[in-house]
Design an enzyme around this catalytic site. Structure first.
Site, PDB file in Angstrom:
ATOM      1  N   GLU A  34      33.920  49.060  43.004  1.00  0.00           N
ATOM      2  CA  GLU A  34      33.009  49.318  41.896  1.00  0.00           C
ATOM      3  C   GLU A  34      32.301  50.665  42.063  1.00  0.00           C
ATOM      4  O   GLU A  34      32.335  51.262  43.152  1.00  0.00           O
ATOM      5  CB  GLU A  34      31.951  48.202  41.842  1.00  0.00           C
ATOM      6  CG  GLU A  34      32.523  46.789  41.764  1.00  0.00           C
ATOM      7  CD  GLU A  34      32.986  46.402  40.370  1.00  0.00           C
ATOM      8  OE1 GLU A  34      33.133  47.294  39.517  1.00  0.00           O
ATOM      9  OE2 GLU A  34      33.184  45.202  40.128  1.00  0.00           O
ATOM     10  N   HIS A  54      36.636  51.985  38.006  1.00  0.00           N
ATOM     11  CA  HIS A  54      36.833  51.388  39.337  1.00  0.00           C
ATOM     12  C   HIS A  54      38.288  51.000  39.533  1.00  0.00           C
ATOM     13  O   HIS A  54      38.971  50.598  38.601  1.00  0.00           O
ATOM     14  CB  HIS A  54      35.905  50.188  39.556  1.00  0.00           C
ATOM     15  CG  HIS A  54      36.316  48.944  38.822  1.00  0.00           C
ATOM     16  ND1 HIS A  54      35.724  48.526  37.649  1.00  0.00           N
ATOM     17  CD2 HIS A  54      37.258  48.007  39.113  1.00  0.00           C
ATOM     18  CE1 HIS A  54      36.271  47.396  37.250  1.00  0.00           C
ATOM     19  NE2 HIS A  54      37.214  47.060  38.111  1.00  0.00           N
TER      20      HIS A  54
END
Length: 330
Positions: A148, A143
């Site tokens: 994420e 990430h």
């Protein structure tokens, strides 16, 4: 995409710091034409920041006409808190520079309207003409910023819920107590980063080797958001040897061979800082030492050999599958 491999963290930090310094100097920023720099927090850029601060103190670099935009900030954490990203960047970077405080842009995780704060941040980037160079780091899952796994690759600055793995990883900054780690953050989006005219990602450590392999050798995937750099016309990754552990041997040899050609055969005097050829006439007149030719032959041979091994075309094939060389380096 360029992949620059250095021996260890210190060499990576040296390379990136010198690169940023030269980019700013060559840009020749002024009050009316500032250099706009995107910055990450975390441990990866610390060595780079320390070196940039030394350049500034020594009079080799000035940040007077540099505007910065930070990548992210925790929601609900006071700005003065030691673990806020504002405090982190101020303590480790900004307070050591001659930067004008008004040129420091940081997301406000305590804004009354977080969505409006994100829109304001995007508008501020547009107002200064976009980001010239966005520097970033990644997490072990690939990430970038707080985008994420599963984040949209077209995402913009927004409120983001942190993954449990990220909360656990960041608990080391909060006395090891997970309960103290904020669960929300404001973050620039993947598209916000990729809109920069150049993107430089710092990746160090064996624990990030799988993420690097996915980013470089696999396709663009929202489960590894840094892989979006594959689509950037001026994407640059700088890593150390430990981070290459999960890459195919031929991949490592290939990128090292490109750097060898740039330095020893084309010549840095014929290349821009970003690796673009400036003059072909100088290349044609260039003479090589025997050492340069031998090194080039050695690298080329290694690339060919490793490619043959990985493709299963080596001459010394065996019927025993267990004896076949692995595609991954051990």
């Amino acid at each position: 995409m360029r992949l620059v491999i250095r021996q260890d963290y210190d060499e990576v930090s040296d390379w990136v710091a010198h690169y940023i310094k030269e980019r700013i100097i060559q840009f020749q920023p002024s009050k009316d034409r500032p250099f706009v720099l995107g910055l990450p927090s975390g441990s990866s850029p610390l060595g780079c920041y320390q070196r940039l601060a030394k350049f500034c103190k020594a009079g080799q670099l000035s940040f007077k006409h540099v505007i910065t935009f930070s990548m992210d900030e925790y929601v609900g954490l006071p700005r003065e808190h030691s673990q806020s990203y504002y405090s982190f960047l101020w303590e480790h970077f900004f307070k050591h520079l001659d930067i004008i405080p008004e040129n420091i842009n940081q997301l406000d995780g305590n804004a009354a309207d977080l969505d409006e704060e994100c829109r304001r941040y995007e508008a501020a980037i547009v107002k200064v003409g976009g980001i010239e160079l966005f520097v970033g780091g990644i997490g072990p899952d690939g990430h970038i910023a707080f985008n994420e796994p599963g984040s949209s690759l077209t995402s913009r600055t927004r409120v983001k819920t942190l993954a449990y793995e990220t909360i656990i990883a960041n608990s080391r900054f909060f006395d090891g107590e997970v309960s103290k780690v904020p669960k929300l953050a404001l973050t620039v989006g993947v598209a916000t980063v990729m809109d920069a005219r150049e993107v430089c990602i710092i990746i160090v450590g064996a624990h990030k080797s799988v993420a690097l392999a996915k980013c470089v050798e696999e396709g663009v995937n929202h489960m590894c958001t840094v892989s979006a750099i594959q689509l950037h016309p001026k994407g640059l990754i700088v890593c150390d040897e430990d981070t290459t552990l999960e890459l195919h041997v031929k991949t490592v040899k290939y990128f090292k061979s490109i750097e060898h050609v740039h330095q020893s055969m084309i010549g840095t005097e014929n290349l821009s800082l970003q690796g673009q050829v400036l003059s072909t006439s100088g290349i044609a007149k260039r003479r090589y030492t025997q050492e340069e030719l031998d090194k080039g032959s050695s690298i080329a041979g290694a690339v060919a050999a490793s490619a043959a091994i990985c493709d299963g075309d080596a001459e010394d094939k065996t019927d025993d599958v267990d004896q076949r060389p692995s595609k991954k380096r051990k």
